[in-house]
Design an enzyme around this catalytic site. Structure first.
Site, PDB file in Angstrom:
ATOM      1  N   ARG A  54      24.836 -22.433  38.642  1.00  0.00           N
ATOM      2  CA  ARG A  54      24.271 -21.283  37.916  1.00  0.00           C
ATOM      3  C   ARG A  54      25.378 -20.349  37.416  1.00  0.00           C
ATOM      4  NH1 ARG A  54      19.847 -17.618  40.857  1.00  0.00           N
ATOM      5  NH2 ARG A  54      21.702 -16.951  41.983  1.00  0.00           N
ATOM      6  N   ARG A 103      37.695  -1.267  23.725  1.00  0.00           N
ATOM      7  CA  ARG A 103      36.239  -1.211  23.655  1.00  0.00           C
ATOM      8  C   ARG A 103      35.713  -1.426  22.228  1.00  0.00           C
ATOM      9  NH1 ARG A 103      31.886   1.641  22.519  1.00  0.00           N
ATOM     10  NH2 ARG A 103      30.104   1.485  23.947  1.00  0.00           N
ATOM     11  N   HIS A 105      32.009  -3.549  20.397  1.00  0.00           N
ATOM     12  CA  HIS A 105      30.862  -4.410  20.697  1.00  0.00           C
ATOM     13  C   HIS A 105      31.215  -5.876  20.474  1.00  0.00           C
ATOM     14  CE1 HIS A 105      28.794  -0.639  20.742  1.00  0.00           C
ATOM     15  NE2 HIS A 105      27.631  -1.212  20.984  1.00  0.00           N
ATOM     16  N   LYS A 149      22.381 -14.650  34.952  1.00  0.00           N
ATOM     17  CA  LYS A 149      22.637 -13.700  36.052  1.00  0.00           C
ATOM     18  C   LYS A 149      23.736 -12.734  35.615  1.00  0.00           C
ATOM     19  CE  LYS A 149      22.695 -13.632  41.126  1.00  0.00           C
ATOM     20  NZ  LYS A 149      21.567 -12.744  41.366  1.00  0.00           N
ATOM     21  N   GLU A 181       8.515 -11.780  37.988  1.00  0.00           N
ATOM     22  CA  GLU A 181       9.270 -11.877  39.237  1.00  0.00           C
ATOM     23  C   GLU A 181       9.451 -10.466  39.764  1.00  0.00           C
ATOM     24  OE1 GLU A 181      13.386 -13.164  38.686  1.00  0.00           O
ATOM     25  OE2 GLU A 181      13.433 -12.275  36.694  1.00  0.00           O
ATOM     26  N   LEU A 205      14.884 -15.097  36.406  1.00  0.00           N
ATOM     27  CA  LEU A 205      16.084 -15.751  36.922  1.00  0.00           C
ATOM     28  C   LEU A 205      15.614 -16.945  37.759  1.00  0.00           C
ATOM     29  CD1 LEU A 205      19.226 -15.468  37.227  1.00  0.00           C
ATOM     30  CD2 LEU A 205      18.727 -14.626  39.513  1.00  0.00           C
TER      31      LEU A 205
END
Ligand SMILES: Cc1ncc(COP(=O)(O)O)c(C=O)c1O
Length: 287
Positions: A54, A103, A105, A149, A181, A205
């Site tokens: 995962r 920084r 996007h 995740k 969930e 997930l």
């Protein structure tokens, strides 16, 4: 937290950790990264292969180049456990961010991912495993890639905190009238002997404990269904429970003011808890 942490391939004293993280780290700036929590039983890692599968999948989906190979991860996690001489029960946290960039996007796919891992001592939450928890239904306002995740957990954090302050263990997310969930765990419902949970798609997930419990249910010859659960089914369920790596199989006795199974832990939930406990030693990676 245990004394030593893994920081980009080095084992260091956790006291030295302050100042290691750059404000240019995209994990810090945007939550641009992924993580895993792996259960440790007596110093051995539970279901390690599934967690690594995962972790690598999450990186792939976000186009993060893995900083090291799967084999190197295993090697370095072993060193982390070894340095801490950790032979007890705990949780291992692994995090990979996209790395350091000014920084913006739009990311540059070439940056070197930053990773760390740490161990926290943790004992089986016996009280909730025995007596169960209450959950509260909340609207699911998360993005539509809940299968990744990601570090970016703001909707979960808001919902979990809200649930906590209202006396509930976790929020139970409902989107479009379908039960998805919980805030940090998967949801299961038992009806007429069938063990039912949401299909593994972008709305949830795909929990490692979820996968494991589905396997255990099949071993116990319990009928299993992976399908959408209508919100109304919550109130006629025979049993409900949640699953998560640190918690294993936790009975849900209340959904808001509704009592599940009269507020008692159900028979199938107990059966799965027992099987889970008995099966732990079959899935341990010992270094
Ligand atoms: C939203 C969500 N669902 C499910 C889970 C359970 O996943 P696992 O069983 O892999 O711990 C988690 C665990 O953190 C989670 O955050």
């Amino acid at each position: 937290m245990e004394k030593y942490i893994l920081w980009n391939g080095d084992i260091i004293d956790s006291k030295e950790k302050d100042g290691l993280i750059s404000f240019d780290d995209r994990g810090y700036q945007f939550g641009d990264g992924v993580y895993e929590v792996i259960r440790i039983y007596k110093g051995a890692l539970h279901l390690l292969d599934l967690h690594l599968d995962r972790l690598f999948r999450s990186m792939k989906e976000l186009n993060i180049t893995p900083p090291i190979s799967r084999e190197q991860f295993i090697d370095e996690l072993g060193k982390l456990i070894g340095h801490n001489q950790f032979d007890q029960d705990g949780n291992l946290y692994v995090q990979v961010t996209r790395g350091l960039q000014p920084r913006a996007h739009i990311y540059n796919p070439g940056s070197k991912a930053v990773y760390y891992a740490k161990i926290d001592h943790f004992q089986k939450p016996v009280e909730i495993l025995q007596n169960g928890v209450s959950v509260t239904v909340q609207e699911d306002i998360r993005w539509l890639r809940c299968d990744i995740k990601s570090l970016n957990l703001l909707p979960n954090i808001m919902a979990m905190t809200n649930a906590y302050h209202n006396g509930f263990y976790e929020p139970l997310f409902v989107r479009d009238g379908i039960v998805r969930e919980c805030g940090a765990s998967n949801f299961f419902l038992v009806k007429d002997g069938k063990v039912i949970t949401h299909p593994a798609n972008h709305f949830i997930l795909n929990g490692i404990t979820r996968l494991h419990v589905l396997r255990l249910a099949k071993e116990l010859n319990l009928p299993v269904e992976e399908r959408e659960i209508d919100r109304n089914e919550l109130y006629t369920a025979d049993e409900c429970f949640l699953t998560a790596t640190p918690l294993e199989v936790v009975p849900i006795t209340h959904i808001d003011e509704h009592k599940v199974n009269g507020g008692e832990v159900g028979r199938i939930t107990r059966k799965l808890q027992k099987r889970y406990e008995q099966s732990i030693s079959n899935d341990l990676y010992t270094f």
